[in-house]
Design a protein around this motif. Structure first.
Motif, PDB file in Angstrom:
ATOM      1  N   VAL A 154       0.847  -1.201   0.000  1.00 50.63           N
ATOM      2  CA  VAL A 154       0.000   0.000   0.000  1.00 50.63           C
ATOM      3  C   VAL A 154       0.883   1.253   0.000  1.00 50.63           C
ATOM      4  CG1 VAL A 154      -1.900   1.150   1.185  1.00 50.63           C
ATOM      5  CG2 VAL A 154      -1.692  -1.312   1.291  1.00 50.63           C
ATOM      6  N   ALA A 155       2.080   1.101   0.567  1.00 53.41           N
ATOM      7  CA  ALA A 155       2.979   2.258   0.664  1.00 53.41           C
ATOM      8  C   ALA A 155       3.563   2.667  -0.680  1.00 53.41           C
ATOM      9  CB  ALA A 155       4.113   1.930   1.617  1.00 53.41           C
ATOM     10  N   LEU A 156       3.312   1.888  -1.701  1.00 51.29           N
ATOM     11  CA  LEU A 156       3.905   2.184  -3.004  1.00 51.29           C
ATOM     12  C   LEU A 156       3.549   3.589  -3.480  1.00 51.29           C
ATOM     13  CD1 LEU A 156       5.648   0.473  -4.858  1.00 51.29           C
ATOM     14  CD2 LEU A 156       3.615   0.050  -6.233  1.00 51.29           C
ATOM     15  N   GLY A 157       2.290   3.970  -3.277  1.00 51.65           N
ATOM     16  CA  GLY A 157       1.848   5.304  -3.711  1.00 51.65           C
ATOM     17  C   GLY A 157       2.660   6.401  -3.037  1.00 51.65           C
ATOM     18  N   PRO A 158       2.649   6.462  -1.671  1.00 52.23           N
ATOM     19  CA  PRO A 158       3.450   7.476  -0.986  1.00 52.23           C
ATOM     20  C   PRO A 158       4.926   7.416  -1.383  1.00 52.23           C
ATOM     21  CG  PRO A 158       2.038   6.311   0.564  1.00 52.23           C
ATOM     22  CD  PRO A 158       1.783   5.714  -0.769  1.00 52.23           C
ATOM     23  N   LEU A 159       5.476   6.206  -1.515  1.00 52.74           N
ATOM     24  CA  LEU A 159       6.899   6.099  -1.869  1.00 52.74           C
ATOM     25  C   LEU A 159       7.157   6.742  -3.227  1.00 52.74           C
ATOM     26  CD1 LEU A 159       7.919   2.474  -0.784  1.00 52.74           C
ATOM     27  CD2 LEU A 159       8.616   4.643   0.234  1.00 52.74           C
ATOM     28  N   ALA A 160       6.252   6.496  -4.176  1.00 53.59           N
ATOM     29  CA  ALA A 160       6.431   7.059  -5.512  1.00 53.59           C
ATOM     30  C   ALA A 160       6.297   8.579  -5.462  1.00 53.59           C
ATOM     31  CB  ALA A 160       5.410   6.464  -6.469  1.00 53.59           C
ATOM     32  N   ARG A 161       5.352   9.053  -4.649  1.00 55.60           N
ATOM     33  CA  ARG A 161       5.137  10.499  -4.582  1.00 55.60           C
ATOM     34  C   ARG A 161       6.369  11.187  -3.990  1.00 55.60           C
ATOM     35  NH1 ARG A 161       0.657  10.521  -1.702  1.00 55.60           N
ATOM     36  NH2 ARG A 161      -0.449   9.411  -3.322  1.00 55.60           N
ATOM     37  N   ILE A 162       6.925  10.599  -2.933  1.00 56.45           N
ATOM     38  CA  ILE A 162       8.114  11.196  -2.323  1.00 56.45           C
ATOM     39  C   ILE A 162       9.299  11.078  -3.293  1.00 56.45           C
ATOM     40  CG2 ILE A 162       9.707  11.104  -0.363  1.00 56.45           C
ATOM     41  CD1 ILE A 162       7.337   9.824   1.246  1.00 56.45           C
ATOM     42  N   GLY A 163       9.402   9.915  -3.913  1.00 54.93           N
ATOM     43  CA  GLY A 163      10.513   9.673  -4.838  1.00 54.93           C
ATOM     44  C   GLY A 163      10.530  10.678  -5.985  1.00 54.93           C
ATOM     45  N   LYS A 164       9.347  11.026  -6.443  1.00 55.42           N
ATOM     46  CA  LYS A 164       9.227  11.934  -7.595  1.00 55.42           C
ATOM     47  C   LYS A 164       9.860  13.303  -7.297  1.00 55.42           C
ATOM     48  CE  LYS A 164       5.461  13.316 -10.651  1.00 55.42           C
ATOM     49  NZ  LYS A 164       3.999  13.433 -10.731  1.00 55.42           N
ATOM     50  N   THR A 165       9.809  13.689  -6.036  1.00 58.00           N
ATOM     51  CA  THR A 165      10.337  15.016  -5.700  1.00 58.00           C
ATOM     52  C   THR A 165      11.839  14.979  -5.391  1.00 58.00           C
ATOM     53  OG1 THR A 165       9.873  14.690  -3.359  1.00 58.00           O
ATOM     54  CG2 THR A 165       8.116  15.696  -4.678  1.00 58.00           C
TER      55      THR A 165
END
Ligand code: SAH
Length: 470
Positions: free
Chosen positions: A149-160
């Motif tokens: 489930v953490a994939l979304g937050p991880l991707a969002r943080i990673g993008k920045t």
């Protein structure tokens, strides 16, 4: 592919839906996840829709749709669950220039809504072009379970986190960094919240910057007989990680599909007796890519160690001190024997089995025919189609029984699989009549087990009776 999957930008654009019942609710739940502006036309909307409108999630117009209502809309859903009304609203939307979907009506729809796994910003869309919605749902359920489930937050943080792109060279170094983030460092830090993940990213970057470039490596990978399900897990993983994949003619398309999308794919297919990439050229190619630091997968059909010219390639690598390893695969003899329900060895029948090639570099290959001609012997003959008459002649000359069973399995494990059940006597004629154009494995001394042809695991397999073929 009748439908081409794309991700459509809907931010700030109109999405219009006509309908107020169950079908409308199901679509709206999905659509409300987007940044589009949703308008619903319904004279009789479900209470949920009224509530969503009150909460500002969508705009509700309490009447039937009319011409001009879909102007400038990106998407339109006809969800009235009434064929006549859906046809009427769809015609309006089409005239207004929107892309139209009529719910549960593939025929009249310009696009379909896939099953979606939502780890925003990671979104996985699954479509079967309407053929198997059950399958799409099963795949979705499977992925939902597998993706944290953490994939979304991880991707969002990673993008920045832009530093990685600034300091790590493009290509493998960057890829390794992100892989490490998504699958190790990120999930480990996520419970600590965004600050912990930011800290983990910084630490990971320092660690990766200190790493020396990985030296090139060559994996000789057995690709099996063609069915991707018969690949080893290791082969799958290496294909997924490879920078370069150098493959032979017999490697099937579904297996090539498993390679990383960015991998350089090099076809060095060799046609038996036909034009081919010279072995030296193949050796040079492998060496060249490995020397550049690439992770090379040298993909060979079946098992790389069986009639695969593996040693010549290993010698070339050794000469340049390039590291290599061999990943075993299912050789065609194993795949083919499974399809006829027999064993390669059997107590009381044969305590050894031979893997022969029908031809070698000098032409038809000679073997210990006298031993093979004894009753009960079994041989798996590779590349044996063209040499069938030669092999038959040699065996009969050395006293083999003309009625010895011979089975030829063409395209073992693939959808086009065919089984030719014949005898030593009839082999060349039966083979000629069967007009096989795919790779074929010939079993000398084995017949398909009774009734196995009817029950074979491979639903496509077509048995060919020698009598018919003659
Ligand atoms: N390394 C491979 C063999 C390469 S030689 C292996 O282990 O299977 C090529 C020969 O393999 C073909 O001429 C054919 O005899 C056999 N072969 C490869 N794939 C096959 C398949 N799917 N069905 C039947 N025979 C196959």
């Amino acid at each position: 592919m009748d439908h081409f999957p794309i991700f459509l930008r809907v931010e700030g654009r109109r999405i219009v839906l006509s309908g107020g019942g169950e079908a409308a609710l199901a679509k709206l739940r999905l659509l409300m996840k987007t940044a589009g502006h949703i308008t619903v036309f319904s004279a009789d909307p479900a209470p949920e829709i009224v509530a969503w409108a009150e909460n500002g999630k969508l705009r509700l117009v309490r009447r039937a749709m009319a011409p001009g209502d879909t102007l400038c809309a990106a998407l339109f859903y006809a969800a009235d669950e009434d064929d006549a009304e859906d046809a009427r609203t769809a015609a309006i939307a089409r005239a207004d220039g929107a892309l139209v979907n009529v719910v549960d009506n593939l025929e009249d729809s310009q696009f379909i809504t896939p099953a979606i796994v939502d780890r925003d910003p990671v979104t996985i869309a699954i479509g079967t072009e309407g053929a198997a919605p059950v399958l799409a749902r099963a795949i979705k359920a499977d992925l939902e379970e597998r993706l944290p489930v953490a994939l979304g937050p991880l991707a969002r943080i990673g993008k920045t986190f832009r530093k990685a792109a600034e300091v790590l060279p493009f290509g493998r170094a960057r890829r390794d960094f992100w892989r490490d983030y998504y699958f190790n460092a990120g999930p480990a830090a996520i419970t600590g919240g965004e600050t912990a993940v930011q800290g983990a990213l910084d630490a990971l970057l320092t660690d990766h910057l200190a790493r020396k470039a990985r030296p090139g490596h060559v994996h000789f990978v057995g690709g099996g007989p063609g069915d991707p399900d018969l690949l080893t897990m290791k082969a799958r993983r290496l294909l997924d990680e490879a920078d370069v994949v150098i493959y032979d003619r017999l490697i099937s398309a579904p297996i090539l599909e498993l390679a990383r999308r960015e991998a350089v794919m090099i076809d060095v297919g060799k046609e038996a007796f036909g034009p081919s990439t010279p072995q030296e050229t193949i050796n040079d190619l492998i060496v060249e890519h490995a020397q550049k630091g690439a992770q090379v997968v040298r993909l060979k059909s079946g098992d790389a160690t069986v009639f695969g010219r593996l040693d010549e390639e290993i010698d070339a690598l050794d000469a340049h001190q390039i590291a290599w390893s061999v990943v075993p695969g299912i050789t065609s003899a194993s795949a083919a024997v499974a399809e006829i329900g027999q064993s390669l060895t059997k107590r009381g029948r044969n305590s050894s089995v031979r893997f022969l090639t029908g031809h070698d570099m000098k032409g038809f290959a000679d073997h210990d025919w006298a031993t093979l001609a004894r009753p009960g012997e079994v041989a798996a003959i590779y590349m044996g189609k063209k040499s069938a008459r030669f092999i038959q002649g040699r065996l009969i000359m050395h006293g083999a029984d003309r009625h010895t069973p011979v089975t030829v399995i063409e395209n073992a494990s693939r959808p086009e699989q065919r089984i030719l059940d014949t005898t030593l006597d009839a082999l060349p004629t039966a083979l000629a009549a069967a007009e096989m154009s795919g790779p074929a494995l010939t079993f000398y001394g084995l017949a398909p087990r009774d009734a196995v042809q009817a029950q074979t695991d491979n639903p496509y397999s077509t048995p060919i009776q020698a009598q018919e073929a003659l």
